[in-house]
Design an enzyme around this catalytic site. Sequence first.
Site, short mmCIF file in Angstrom:
data_model
loop_
_atom_site.label_atom_id
_atom_site.label_comp_id
_atom_site.label_asym_id
_atom_site.label_seq_id
_atom_site.Cartn_x
_atom_site.Cartn_y
_atom_site.Cartn_z
N LYS A 247 2.70 0.77 0.56
CA LYS A 247 3.04 2.06 1.17
C LYS A 247 3.73 1.79 2.51
O LYS A 247 3.08 1.70 3.56
CB LYS A 247 1.77 2.90 1.36
CG LYS A 247 2.00 4.21 2.08
CD LYS A 247 0.81 5.15 1.94
CE LYS A 247 1.01 6.37 2.80
NZ LYS A 247 0.11 7.47 2.46
N GLU B 64 -0.78 -0.39 3.47
CA GLU B 64 0.11 0.44 4.28
C GLU B 64 0.39 -0.17 5.65
O GLU B 64 -0.38 0.03 6.60
CB GLU B 64 -0.48 1.85 4.46
CG GLU B 64 0.44 2.76 5.27
CD GLU B 64 -0.09 4.18 5.50
OE1 GLU B 64 -1.24 4.45 5.14
OE2 GLU B 64 0.66 4.99 6.04
P1 13P Z 1 2.44 10.88 6.46
O1 13P Z 1 3.22 10.99 5.17
O2 13P Z 1 2.20 12.18 7.14
O3 13P Z 1 2.99 9.79 7.33
O4 13P Z 1 0.98 10.42 6.04
C1 13P Z 1 0.86 9.38 5.16
C2 13P Z 1 -0.32 8.57 5.48
O5 13P Z 1 -1.15 8.35 4.65
C3 13P Z 1 -0.43 8.03 6.84
O6 13P Z 1 -1.43 7.07 6.87
#
Ligand code: 13P
Length: 344
Positions: free
Chosen positions: A220, A178
Amino acid sequence: MTNQEYLEDTANALVARGKGILAVDESTATCTKRFAELGIVSTVDSRRDYREMLFTTPGIEDYITGAIMYDETIRQNGADGRPLVDVLTAAGVLPGIKVDIGTKPLANAPAETITEGLDGLRDRLNEYRELGARFTKWRAVFTIDHDMPSRYGIETNAHALARYAVLVQEAGLVPIVEPEVLLDGGHDIHWCQEVTEAVLRSVFEQLVAQHCLLEGMVLKPNMVTPGSEYGHQATPSEIAELTLKTLRRCVPAAVPGIAFLSGGQSGEEACENLNAMTSITQLPWQLTFSFGRALQYPAIEIWGGHSTNVPGAQAAFLHRAEMSSAASLGSYSRAREREVRVSG
Ligand code: 13P
């Protein structure tokens, strides 16, 4: 089955068509802040009750493939004494765990951050696997500002993301990678596109250099949008066009799936934007959601810390999960959102 086949199976299961991932891995500090905004007292038990409420939602398995937990949650038992990991597994939802330990100022560039958590990670991963985890998450954070993020900030975070990803695969778990370019700021959508492209290029350079099995991971990313303080909103089709252009340039087709974060967008906005992307055919990857706030609101507000509100909160959560699933299939619309709400 080899470890490689196992990883590919898990990664494909996480991005199964029409389903997505629930992110509920807020640290205790973040969960406490969200609870405080709603007047909910944050204790070990109230955090457990909230997460258990989400995990036991009837029908969750129709829309959700996996749930990302925080260290506290993966060790907790539900009201009936069963570990929450078993509650998820029995519902057909894969248990996941956030393994980074948060961000710190980056040395020599203190306005930027570096995500920490590599020290001792190999041992922690073995423990999480024993506890039942099948996949993991690590979040790197990039802020857009005058001369930020710097190349130094991008490369150090990309290097750490790849170090994380290959250690996770070695442990037989699937890494969710991510790299989040934050929505905060007054930048336009093109600036966000440039930064997101630079970040993703660097992340995949590092993943390849460190021999990550691309077929055994899930990306992500953020969607490419204007900053939250920019004067004009972009349409879902502009967001879809620039996000897909960026992903096509940077993400190898070997990656099975891309699961977007919501990053502060409302549930409806995030669904509209995802839907605009999945309406475009011939993409090399499965596109879906890994939303936190866009799935949890308004369920968390309805719950409010009271067990009597559980059925209403679960219905609200299931509704957002169903809408997000529709968006991953290109069949979401604001009209459908209202129809379901009225008939449901
Ligand atoms: P949000 O969809 O609220 O951005 O959270 C996703 C997430 O895992 C952030 O690290």
